[in-house]
Design an enzyme around this catalytic site. Sequence first.
Site, PDB file in Angstrom:
ATOM      1  N   GLY A 249       1.007  -1.198  -0.078  1.00 19.66           N
ATOM      2  CA  GLY A 249      -0.066   0.071   0.142  1.00 19.66           C
ATOM      3  C   GLY A 249       0.737   1.150   0.083  1.00 19.66           C
TER       4      GLY A 249
ATOM      5  N   ASP B 136      -2.004 -12.569   6.781  1.00 15.16           N
ATOM      6  CA  ASP B 136      -3.347 -12.167   6.381  1.00 15.16           C
ATOM      7  C   ASP B 136      -4.263 -11.848   6.983  1.00 15.16           C
ATOM      8  OD1 ASP B 136      -5.149 -12.082   4.060  1.00 15.16           O
ATOM      9  OD2 ASP B 136      -4.652 -13.928   3.082  1.00 15.16           O
ATOM     10  N   LEU B 137      -4.707 -10.554   6.801  1.00 19.83           N
ATOM     11  CA  LEU B 137      -5.886  -9.931   7.734  1.00 19.83           C
ATOM     12  C   LEU B 137      -7.149 -10.773   7.360  1.00 19.83           C
ATOM     13  CD1 LEU B 137      -5.231  -6.032   8.191  1.00 19.83           C
ATOM     14  CD2 LEU B 137      -4.624  -7.931   9.756  1.00 19.83           C
TER      15      LEU B 137
ATOM     16  N   THR C 191     -10.491   6.095   7.807  1.00 16.96           N
ATOM     17  CA  THR C 191     -10.894   6.690   6.531  1.00 16.96           C
ATOM     18  C   THR C 191     -12.094   7.686   7.050  1.00 16.96           C
ATOM     19  OG1 THR C 191     -12.068   6.581   4.418  1.00 16.96           O
ATOM     20  CG2 THR C 191     -12.481   4.767   6.068  1.00 16.96           C
TER      21      THR C 191
ATOM     22  N   TYR D 261     -17.782  -0.381   2.198  1.00 19.63           N
ATOM     23  CA  TYR D 261     -16.380  -0.132   2.782  1.00 19.63           C
ATOM     24  C   TYR D 261     -16.153   0.761   3.854  1.00 19.63           C
ATOM     25  CZ  TYR D 261     -11.600   2.572   2.766  1.00 19.63           C
ATOM     26  OH  TYR D 261     -10.760   2.987   3.187  1.00 19.63           O
TER      27      TYR D 261
ATOM     28  N   TRP E  25      -8.113  10.984   1.039  1.00 15.52           N
ATOM     29  CA  TRP E  25      -7.485  11.556  -0.349  1.00 15.52           C
ATOM     30  C   TRP E  25      -5.880  11.239  -0.417  1.00 15.52           C
ATOM     31  CZ3 TRP E  25      -9.994  16.250  -3.082  1.00 15.52           C
ATOM     32  CH2 TRP E  25     -11.664  16.072  -3.098  1.00 15.52           C
TER      33      TRP E  25
END
Length: 290
Positions: free
Chosen positions: A11, A36-37, A101, A125, A150
């Site tokens: 990411g 691995d989440l 987020t 999401y 953003w």
Amino acid sequence: MLRVAVIGTQGQLARSLAELSGDDAAITCIGRPLLDLAEPETVAVALDELPADIVVNAAAYTAVDRAESEADLAFAINRDGAAAVADVCARRNLPLIHLSTDYVFDGTGSGAWRETDACHPQSVYGASKLAGEQAVLAAFPAAVILRTAWLHSPFGTNFVKTMLRLSAERDRLRVVADQHGSPTYAPDLATAILAMARRLAGARDAALSGIFHLAGSGETTWHGLAVTTMAMAGRGILVDPISTADYPTPVTRPANSVLATAKIAAAYGIRLPPWQEGVRHGVARLLSHE
């Protein structure tokens, strides 16, 4: 030396954090398949083998539109995987910074969103990320939830990179002008997170825990960001403003993604540079590799 374990390897933020690893901070990024989440049973095994003074969870399911048809996977990663990380940190008494987020809000109104404002996510999401915040704080009340928005960088897929690519292919762009937010340069965010990590690893203070917002200073629209990107790149491309209705997507993006950042400025003394500086630095890096 501060030892930082970052969950995530590919990411934008994880790669930006990895660049900061040096003599005074050993930053180790860990991800799939080792951790691995989506498979929470891998979390404890991987983290327990990793020497760390603090954990930063920069991994998430972020495919906003696809999440509408993959809700189970989004919640498995963003809620259950995040909870598994918090469980390990609580057991080992390791400070945790968990990234979240602006999508936890509904995007209405014109003021900047504060940490105390009610959350009404309008997408799978956003709902999965809010559930993740709640699960993290339930498992480890001393954790830090850091909301941003953003994000752009020289890495991965993001708006600034897309605009530069399209400007090389077209002589005119059409970009949404009725969604407002604060562009955040991932390397700036990474630098701020490392400063937070030093504080958190040094002394436990309740004022340093909880939910915080951090994004580039100032605000603009996607259209404004596109225009600035073209100007920074020296490209005379016409950018036409359009409405959200003119560019339909499976999930409607928040009209207002502006985050109030006074709380983190007071607690940590952190404020990110103006968003335009981040765009300038990001565009310069991207163009240097063309």
